[in-house]
Design an enzyme around this catalytic site. Structure first.
Site, PDB file in Angstrom:
ATOM      1  N   GLU A 281       0.807  -1.219   0.000  1.00  0.00           N
ATOM      2  CA  GLU A 281       0.000   0.000   0.000  1.00  0.00           C
ATOM      3  C   GLU A 281       0.843   1.273   0.000  1.00  0.00           C
ATOM      4  O   GLU A 281       0.313   2.381   0.017  1.00  0.00           O
ATOM      5  CB  GLU A 281      -0.976   0.010   1.185  1.00  0.00           C
TER       6      GLU A 281
ATOM      7  N   LEU B 137       3.715   4.072   1.428  1.00  0.00           N
ATOM      8  CA  LEU B 137       3.924   4.734   2.723  1.00  0.00           C
ATOM      9  C   LEU B 137       2.666   5.506   3.108  1.00  0.00           C
ATOM     10  O   LEU B 137       2.616   6.736   3.058  1.00  0.00           O
ATOM     11  CB  LEU B 137       5.127   5.668   2.653  1.00  0.00           C
ATOM     12  N   HIS B 138       1.632   4.767   3.475  1.00  0.00           N
ATOM     13  CA  HIS B 138       0.361   5.349   3.875  1.00  0.00           C
ATOM     14  C   HIS B 138      -0.051   4.775   5.218  1.00  0.00           C
ATOM     15  O   HIS B 138       0.234   3.615   5.518  1.00  0.00           O
ATOM     16  CB  HIS B 138      -0.719   5.051   2.837  1.00  0.00           C
ATOM     17  N   ALA B 139      -0.741   5.563   6.018  1.00  0.00           N
ATOM     18  CA  ALA B 139      -1.309   5.162   7.300  1.00  0.00           C
ATOM     19  C   ALA B 139      -0.335   4.366   8.177  1.00  0.00           C
ATOM     20  O   ALA B 139       0.653   4.890   8.650  1.00  0.00           O
ATOM     21  CB  ALA B 139      -2.618   4.422   7.087  1.00  0.00           C
TER      22      ALA B 139
ATOM     23  N   PRO C 123       1.986   1.882   7.617  1.00  0.00           N
ATOM     24  CA  PRO C 123       3.405   1.839   7.230  1.00  0.00           C
ATOM     25  C   PRO C 123       4.117   3.176   7.458  1.00  0.00           C
ATOM     26  O   PRO C 123       5.258   3.201   7.911  1.00  0.00           O
ATOM     27  CB  PRO C 123       3.374   1.476   5.748  1.00  0.00           C
TER      28      PRO C 123
END
Length: 93
Positions: free
Chosen positions: A12, A14-16, A18
């Site tokens: 996914e 580098l979102h939320a 991670p």
């Protein structure tokens, strides 16, 4: 300046979650680190908003950099975290 180029290992990007894991590791590194997309402007790796603002996708190359003393070891640990898409902070961070 020490630098590491690495592909984002989280599907996914580098979102939320991670990004949160990465920012905590960058903060714990003890040296100032920047992160940038391969062709973009560097941002503070210890800033959640800055890291989220990159919009780095899974498989995309990012550049980690620092000119502080001890940067080589810190960048190596952060590069491993990003490349392997680890779900927890490794003990070495």
């Amino acid at each position: 300046m020490a630098e590491r180029r690495v592909n984002v290992g989280w599907a996914e990007g580098l979102h939320a979650r991670p990004a949160s894991i990465f920012v905590r590791a960058a903060t714990a590194a003890g040296v100032p680190v920047t992160i940038a997309k391969a062709d973009g402007n560097p941002v503070n790796a210890a800033s959640m908003l800055a890291v989220l603002g990159l919009g780095a996708q899974g498989g995309e190359e990012v550049v980690l950099a620092s000119d502080a003393e001890g940067a080589e070891a810190a960048l190596e640990r952060l590069a491993k975290l990003v490349a392997e898409g680890l779900e927890e902070l490794p003990e070495t961070v």
